[in-house]
Design an enzyme around this catalytic site. Structure first.
Site, PDB file in Angstrom:
ATOM      1  N   CYS A  64      -2.149  -2.225   9.141  1.00 45.27           N
ATOM      2  CA  CYS A  64      -1.729  -0.882   9.571  1.00 45.27           C
ATOM      3  C   CYS A  64      -1.119  -0.974  10.979  1.00 45.27           C
ATOM      4  O   CYS A  64      -0.129  -0.292  11.286  1.00 45.27           O
ATOM      5  CB  CYS A  64      -2.897   0.086   9.567  1.00 45.27           C
ATOM      6  SG  CYS A  64      -3.758   0.204   7.983  1.00 45.27           S
ATOM      7  N   CYS A  74       0.825  -1.228   0.000  1.00 48.53           N
ATOM      8  CA  CYS A  74       0.000   0.000   0.000  1.00 48.53           C
ATOM      9  C   CYS A  74       0.849   1.263   0.000  1.00 48.53           C
ATOM     10  O   CYS A  74       0.318   2.354  -0.176  1.00 48.53           O
ATOM     11  CB  CYS A  74      -0.928   0.002   1.207  1.00 48.53           C
ATOM     12  SG  CYS A  74      -0.039   0.016   2.769  1.00 48.53           S
TER      13      CYS A  74
HETATM   14 FE1  FES Z   1      -1.530  -0.064   4.356  1.00 51.41          FE
HETATM   15 FE2  FES Z   1      -2.516   1.606   6.178  1.00 51.41          FE
HETATM   16  S1  FES Z   1      -3.419   0.987   4.237  1.00 51.41           S
HETATM   17  S2  FES Z   1      -0.626   0.511   6.256  1.00 51.41           S
END
Ligand code: FES
Length: 124
Positions: free
Chosen positions: A103, A34
């Site tokens: 996350c 991400c």
């Molecule tokens: Fe990947 Fe927050 S969306 S760490």
């Protein structure tokens, strides 16, 4: 996405944002999928974390995980801090949605990396 409770509170009002001058250890991590990034700086005295600050380039839940982690580790020993899991970080926020558990993993990685840096510097 609308977040609620503690998670929303930490997103709107993140604690300990920024970086510590002349830190004992610095962790810089990035999720390759991400591309969220977190920096965690620590002030450590003896074996105790006195202060932690963080910066995030990334999603709102990652801001919340950095924020709550800085509160969780302040005053803890290194050994105690190393035992914190992503599930505990998630629980401290009232539970992250499943897809956002990574996350919390980023915050734990930042902590591990900052402690490793402190050890590389000779634990001073
Ligand atoms: Fe990947 Fe927050 S969306 S760490």
């Amino acid at each position: 996405m609308m977040y609620q409770g503690l998670l929303a509170e930490h997103i709107q009002n993140p604690r300990n944002v920024g970086s510590i001058d002349r830190p004992s250890g610095v962790g810089n991590v990035r999720n390759p999928i991400c591309d969220d990034r977190m920096q965690l700086t620590l002030r450590i005295e003896g074996e105790k974390i006195i202060e932690a600050r963080f910066k995030v380039y990334g999603c709102a839940p990652t801001i919340a995980t950095g924020s709550v982690l800085t509160e969780m580790i302040a005053g803890r020993t290194i050994d105690e801090a190393l035992q914190i899991s992503r599930h505990q970080v998630s629980d401290a926020l009232g539970g992250l949605p499943g897809a956002r558990l990574h996350c919390a993993a980023l915050a734990v990685e930042a902590l591990d990396s900052a402690i490793l840096d402190w050890r590389r510097r000779g634990c001073s």
